[in-house]
Design a protein around this motif. Structure first.
Motif, PDB file in Angstrom:
ATOM      1  N   ARG A 109       2.491  15.121 -11.432  1.00 42.79           N
ATOM      2  CA  ARG A 109       2.490  15.457 -12.859  1.00 42.79           C
ATOM      3  C   ARG A 109       1.406  16.470 -13.199  1.00 42.79           C
ATOM      4  NH1 ARG A 109       4.076   9.914 -12.981  1.00 42.79           N
ATOM      5  NH2 ARG A 109       1.946   9.110 -13.204  1.00 42.79           N
ATOM      6  N   LYS A 110       0.453  16.646 -12.287  1.00 46.63           N
ATOM      7  CA  LYS A 110      -0.634  17.607 -12.491  1.00 46.63           C
ATOM      8  C   LYS A 110      -0.462  18.883 -11.675  1.00 46.63           C
ATOM      9  CE  LYS A 110      -4.698  15.755 -11.908  1.00 46.63           C
ATOM     10  NZ  LYS A 110      -5.765  14.917 -11.299  1.00 46.63           N
ATOM     11  N   HIS A 111       0.249  18.786 -10.562  1.00 49.38           N
ATOM     12  CA  HIS A 111       0.336  19.907  -9.630  1.00 49.38           C
ATOM     13  C   HIS A 111       1.808  20.255  -9.391  1.00 49.38           C
ATOM     14  CE1 HIS A 111      -3.944  19.471  -8.748  1.00 49.38           C
ATOM     15  NE2 HIS A 111      -3.731  18.172  -8.607  1.00 49.38           N
ATOM     16  N   ALA A 112       2.207  21.430  -9.821  1.00 49.91           N
ATOM     17  CA  ALA A 112       3.616  21.827  -9.783  1.00 49.91           C
ATOM     18  C   ALA A 112       4.149  22.037  -8.382  1.00 49.91           C
ATOM     19  CB  ALA A 112       3.807  23.112 -10.594  1.00 49.91           C
ATOM     20  N   CYS A 113       3.270  22.185  -7.397  1.00 52.84           N
ATOM     21  CA  CYS A 113       3.746  22.422  -6.028  1.00 52.84           C
ATOM     22  C   CYS A 113       4.271  21.155  -5.368  1.00 52.84           C
ATOM     23  CB  CYS A 113       2.657  23.046  -5.172  1.00 52.84           C
ATOM     24  SG  CYS A 113       1.258  21.950  -4.834  1.00 52.84           S
ATOM     25  N   LEU A 114       3.989  19.996  -5.943  1.00 51.88           N
ATOM     26  CA  LEU A 114       4.495  18.743  -5.389  1.00 51.88           C
ATOM     27  C   LEU A 114       5.894  18.488  -5.930  1.00 51.88           C
ATOM     28  CD1 LEU A 114       1.412  16.327  -5.533  1.00 51.88           C
ATOM     29  CD2 LEU A 114       2.016  18.028  -3.807  1.00 51.88           C
ATOM     30  N   GLY A 115       6.868  18.507  -5.041  1.00 52.53           N
ATOM     31  CA  GLY A 115       8.243  18.254  -5.437  1.00 52.53           C
ATOM     32  C   GLY A 115       8.596  16.800  -5.240  1.00 52.53           C
ATOM     33  N   ASP A 116       9.526  16.519  -4.350  1.00 52.04           N
ATOM     34  CA  ASP A 116       9.984  15.152  -4.135  1.00 52.04           C
ATOM     35  C   ASP A 116       8.912  14.323  -3.421  1.00 52.04           C
ATOM     36  OD1 ASP A 116      11.978  13.222  -4.371  1.00 52.04           O
ATOM     37  OD2 ASP A 116      12.716  13.589  -2.339  1.00 52.04           O
ATOM     38  N   ILE A 117       8.742  13.085  -3.878  1.00 56.68           N
ATOM     39  CA  ILE A 117       7.854  12.114  -3.222  1.00 56.68           C
ATOM     40  C   ILE A 117       8.760  11.011  -2.694  1.00 56.68           C
ATOM     41  CG2 ILE A 117       5.829  10.637  -3.465  1.00 56.68           C
ATOM     42  CD1 ILE A 117       5.272  13.520  -4.327  1.00 56.68           C
ATOM     43  N   ARG A 118       8.780  10.811  -1.397  1.00 56.12           N
ATOM     44  CA  ARG A 118       9.749   9.869  -0.838  1.00 56.12           C
ATOM     45  C   ARG A 118       9.161   9.141   0.369  1.00 56.12           C
ATOM     46  NH1 ARG A 118      12.151  15.192   0.050  1.00 56.12           N
ATOM     47  NH2 ARG A 118      11.783  15.844   2.213  1.00 56.12           N
ATOM     48  N   GLY A 119       9.930   8.188   0.868  1.00 55.11           N
ATOM     49  CA  GLY A 119       9.502   7.434   2.038  1.00 55.11           C
ATOM     50  C   GLY A 119       9.601   5.947   1.790  1.00 55.11           C
ATOM     51  N   ALA A 120       9.236   5.183   2.800  1.00 61.67           N
ATOM     52  CA  ALA A 120       9.275   3.729   2.721  1.00 61.67           C
ATOM     53  C   ALA A 120       8.056   3.166   3.426  1.00 61.67           C
ATOM     54  CB  ALA A 120      10.546   3.194   3.379  1.00 61.67           C
ATOM     55  N   GLY A 121       7.444   2.173   2.814  1.00 65.49           N
ATOM     56  CA  GLY A 121       6.253   1.589   3.397  1.00 65.49           C
ATOM     57  C   GLY A 121       5.183   2.642   3.613  1.00 65.49           C
ATOM     58  N   LEU A 122       4.545   2.582   4.757  1.00 65.22           N
ATOM     59  CA  LEU A 122       3.487   3.545   5.053  1.00 65.22           C
ATOM     60  C   LEU A 122       4.008   4.680   5.929  1.00 65.22           C
ATOM     61  CD1 LEU A 122       0.409   1.202   5.355  1.00 65.22           C
ATOM     62  CD2 LEU A 122       0.746   3.056   3.707  1.00 65.22           C
ATOM     63  N   PHE A 123       5.156   5.217   5.511  1.00 64.22           N
ATOM     64  CA  PHE A 123       5.683   6.453   6.077  1.00 64.22           C
ATOM     65  C   PHE A 123       6.239   7.261   4.916  1.00 64.22           C
ATOM     66  CE2 PHE A 123       7.226   7.980  10.409  1.00 64.22           C
ATOM     67  CZ  PHE A 123       7.168   9.313  10.033  1.00 64.22           C
ATOM     68  N   LEU A 124       5.444   8.222   4.440  1.00 66.43           N
ATOM     69  CA  LEU A 124       5.785   8.963   3.239  1.00 66.43           C
ATOM     70  C   LEU A 124       5.906  10.452   3.517  1.00 66.43           C
ATOM     71  CD1 LEU A 124       3.367   7.190   0.733  1.00 66.43           C
ATOM     72  CD2 LEU A 124       5.769   6.671   1.185  1.00 66.43           C
ATOM     73  N   GLY A 125       6.769  11.097   2.742  1.00 64.20           N
ATOM     74  CA  GLY A 125       6.921  12.539   2.796  1.00 64.20           C
ATOM     75  C   GLY A 125       6.726  13.124   1.414  1.00 64.20           C
ATOM     76  N   VAL A 126       5.968  14.209   1.331  1.00 64.29           N
ATOM     77  CA  VAL A 126       5.725  14.898   0.058  1.00 64.29           C
ATOM     78  C   VAL A 126       6.213  16.330   0.204  1.00 64.29           C
ATOM     79  CG1 VAL A 126       4.009  15.634  -1.637  1.00 64.29           C
ATOM     80  CG2 VAL A 126       3.707  13.459  -0.416  1.00 64.29           C
TER      81      VAL A 126
ATOM     82  N   ILE B 203       0.833  -1.204   0.000  1.00 66.00           N
ATOM     83  CA  ILE B 203       0.000   0.000   0.000  1.00 66.00           C
ATOM     84  C   ILE B 203       0.869   1.256   0.000  1.00 66.00           C
ATOM     85  CG2 ILE B 203      -1.854   1.249   1.189  1.00 66.00           C
ATOM     86  CD1 ILE B 203      -2.670  -1.417  -0.107  1.00 66.00           C
ATOM     87  N   GLY B 204       2.056   1.169   0.632  1.00 61.56           N
ATOM     88  CA  GLY B 204       2.978   2.299   0.576  1.00 61.56           C
ATOM     89  C   GLY B 204       3.412   2.602  -0.848  1.00 61.56           C
ATOM     90  N   LEU B 205       3.743   1.570  -1.613  1.00 59.49           N
ATOM     91  CA  LEU B 205       4.117   1.771  -3.020  1.00 59.49           C
ATOM     92  C   LEU B 205       2.947   2.315  -3.826  1.00 59.49           C
ATOM     93  CD1 LEU B 205       6.265  -1.441  -3.673  1.00 59.49           C
ATOM     94  CD2 LEU B 205       7.079   0.933  -3.621  1.00 59.49           C
ATOM     95  N   TYR B 206       1.751   1.815  -3.532  1.00 53.83           N
ATOM     96  CA  TYR B 206       0.559   2.287  -4.239  1.00 53.83           C
ATOM     97  C   TYR B 206       0.315   3.773  -3.960  1.00 53.83           C
ATOM     98  CZ  TYR B 206      -4.324   2.424  -5.819  1.00 53.83           C
ATOM     99  OH  TYR B 206      -5.488   2.730  -6.467  1.00 53.83           O
ATOM    100  N   LEU B 207       0.454   4.168  -2.716  1.00 57.30           N
ATOM    101  CA  LEU B 207       0.290   5.581  -2.355  1.00 57.30           C
ATOM    102  C   LEU B 207       1.347   6.436  -3.039  1.00 57.30           C
ATOM    103  CD1 LEU B 207      -0.522   5.919   1.460  1.00 57.30           C
ATOM    104  CD2 LEU B 207      -1.761   6.967  -0.449  1.00 57.30           C
ATOM    105  N   LYS B 208       2.588   5.957  -3.001  1.00 55.72           N
ATOM    106  CA  LYS B 208       3.670   6.728  -3.614  1.00 55.72           C
ATOM    107  C   LYS B 208       3.425   6.921  -5.109  1.00 55.72           C
ATOM    108  CE  LYS B 208       7.932   6.070  -2.140  1.00 55.72           C
ATOM    109  NZ  LYS B 208       9.311   5.527  -1.955  1.00 55.72           N
ATOM    110  N   ASP B 209       2.977   5.870  -5.788  1.00 57.50           N
ATOM    111  CA  ASP B 209       2.646   5.989  -7.212  1.00 57.50           C
ATOM    112  C   ASP B 209       1.525   7.003  -7.417  1.00 57.50           C
ATOM    113  OD1 ASP B 209       4.537   4.114  -7.903  1.00 57.50           O
ATOM    114  OD2 ASP B 209       3.109   2.454  -8.099  1.00 57.50           O
ATOM    115  N   GLY B 210       0.527   6.982  -6.526  1.00 52.74           N
ATOM    116  CA  GLY B 210      -0.574   7.929  -6.637  1.00 52.74           C
ATOM    117  C   GLY B 210      -0.122   9.361  -6.447  1.00 52.74           C
ATOM    118  N   PHE B 211       0.773   9.594  -5.503  1.00 55.90           N
ATOM    119  CA  PHE B 211       1.286  10.944  -5.281  1.00 55.90           C
ATOM    120  C   PHE B 211       2.143  11.407  -6.457  1.00 55.90           C
ATOM    121  CE2 PHE B 211       1.160   9.979  -0.467  1.00 55.90           C
ATOM    122  CZ  PHE B 211      -0.174  10.340  -0.412  1.00 55.90           C
ATOM    123  N   GLN B 212       2.902  10.478  -7.029  1.00 59.13           N
ATOM    124  CA  GLN B 212       3.714  10.845  -8.194  1.00 59.13           C
ATOM    125  C   GLN B 212       2.840  11.204  -9.393  1.00 59.13           C
ATOM    126  OE1 GLN B 212       6.186   7.342  -8.271  1.00 59.13           O
ATOM    127  NE2 GLN B 212       7.822   8.316  -7.081  1.00 59.13           N
TER     128      GLN B 212
END
Length: 440
Positions: A355-372, A342-351
């Protein structure tokens, strides 16, 4: 700027219009509890019930919890509730008596760690655990010096607050404490090299001031620094450096442990290093106050000779029943794999959102601990704390809970219970998209 204003995602009195009931409760809280407590969100929330990934207000409105890692396997998990209920009706006493369940749990937990980590001691909270850990480390090394990252949080006891820079400029760091920049994989080309250099510089500065290094401590996901997960293995140079200086490496697993990061039970395992001491808390009892310190036998030996450790509540039979139930659930519900998938799924969703919102920079983290990372300029990677605050509070208005972190207060901190489902992830992604559209 006041301490309250400097906090990430803090309620600031007078900054937003509140309904009458909320305003009255805040006034009562301030009158009864005093001025030191803090609340979250521009318009604080009042919860009366929790279940799984949901929190409920007095009107029965459900909020998707994508933030609270204390109840890591979900609010009020029935197996944990039942384990506590059953044991509290049988025996609840201190740990100066023999009890088989305490020994069984210690053996089971230590089996999840490297063979070199042989002993487990119990405390009530992560702060207690880190306090005990530094006493052990200083006893073993004969040193006092402590090295942490520059926005780290490790607890609130007197000793631990002295090396928790994220508590703010009004909570003084100890003269024996040195900070190093976070391993900022978004802005640094060679994280391993620069982080190792930072730790070596801190060691040299301690020695220059006549302070013998005792330990380097970090959490496995650098949660308060901005959620930095890699690259894998980058910690090895820093660990080698503190060992060469005669100090110890303490892995603070309060936030990154218990299957949170998806690839392994413990955050340090992602970096191919073996700690001298491991501290844990919060999710260990899924909300019940139980925490611990695991250590190599040779590290604990000197402390054991000189000091008598006793904790009235730490590791009592009820606490161990809760902690055992948590391990049962992690294993029985395959939550390590769920955290990874689910962490990978969330990360893919944020990435995809990036692509639509320029304010989102780096998408990072591991498992269900993510930083945007929220930025005003992708090319310059310029932090935008104001936009991050608007997004966090926008999601709150969409009945989704996250928070923020990082030195620049611009990183969305997302750490839902590890029972989070694909459906829960879709709701979070959809509502984040909605908020970003509204704020653009």
């Amino acid at each position: 700027m006041s301490t309250q204003e400097a906090m990430v995602n803090a309620f600031i009195e007078g900054a937003a219009e509140l309904d009458e009931a909320t305003a009255v409760m805040i006034a009562q809280r301030k009158a009864l509890l005093g001025p030191a407590y803090r609340l979250m969100y521009e318009r604080p929330l009042h919860f009366v019930r929790g279940e799984g990934v949901w929190l409920y207000d007095p009107d029965g409105n459900a909020y998707l919890d994508a933030y609270n890692n204390v109840t890591s396997i979900g609010h009020c998990h029935p197996k944990v509730v039942e384990a506590i209920r059953e044991q509290v009706g049988i025996l609840a006493t201190n740990t100066r008596y023999l009890h088989g369940a305490v020994l069984a749990y210690a053996k089971r937990l230590l089996a999840t760690m490297p063979d070199e980590v042989e002993h487990l001691m119990f405390t009530c909270t992560g702060s207690d655990a880190n306090d005990l850990a530094i006493r052990i480390a200083q006893s073993h090394t004969g040193g006092e010096g402590i090295i942490v990252t520059e926005t780290a949080y490790h607890g609130i006891t007197q000793a631990v607050s002295e090396f928790s820079p994220s508590l703010g400029e009004n909570v003084n760091l100890g003269a024996h404490v040195r900070t190093v920049p976070a391993p900022d994989s978004y802005r640094v080309d060679n994280v391993a090299e620069e982080f190792t250099a930072g730790v070596n510089a801190a060691i040299a500065d301690l020695k220059r001031h006549g302070i013998k290094p005792a330990l380097f401590i970090c959490d496995g996901i650098f949660a308060s620094d901005g959620v930095f997960d890699g690259p894998r293995g980058f910690l090895k140079g820093a660990v080698d450096a503190i060992h060469a200086a005669g100090g110890l490496y303490i892995a603070d697993e309060v936030q990154s442990g218990f299957a949170r990061t998806g690839e392994a039970m413990w955050g340090f395992q992602r970096h191919d290093v073996i700690p001298d001491i491991v501290t844990m808390g919060k999710p260990m009892g899924n909300g019940f106050p139980v925490a611990g310190v695991a250590a190599r036998a040779e590290v604990l030996a000197e402390f054991g000779k000189k000091a008598r450790y006793f904790n009235t509540f730490g590791g009592n039979a009820v606490a161990v029943a809760a902690a055992s139930a948590v391990l049962d659930v992690i294993e029985g519900e395959n939550l390590l794999e769920n955290s990874r998938v689910i962490g990978l799924y969330l990360k893919d969703g944020f990435q995809a959102l990036a692509r639509k919102h320029a304010c989102l920079g780096d998408i990072r983290g591991a498992g269900l601990f993510l930083g945007v990372e929220i930025v005003s300029d992708r090319a310059g990677k310029t932090p935008d704390a104001a936009a991050a605050t608007r997004i966090i509070n926008g999601l709150r208005d969409e009945n989704v809970l996250i928070s923020g972190c990082a030195k620049a207060a611009n990183v969305l901190k997302i750490r839902p219970p590890i029972v989070f489902s694909r459906e829960n992830a879709d709701e979070l992604i959809e509502k984040l998209d909605r908020v970003l559209h509204r704020l653009s």
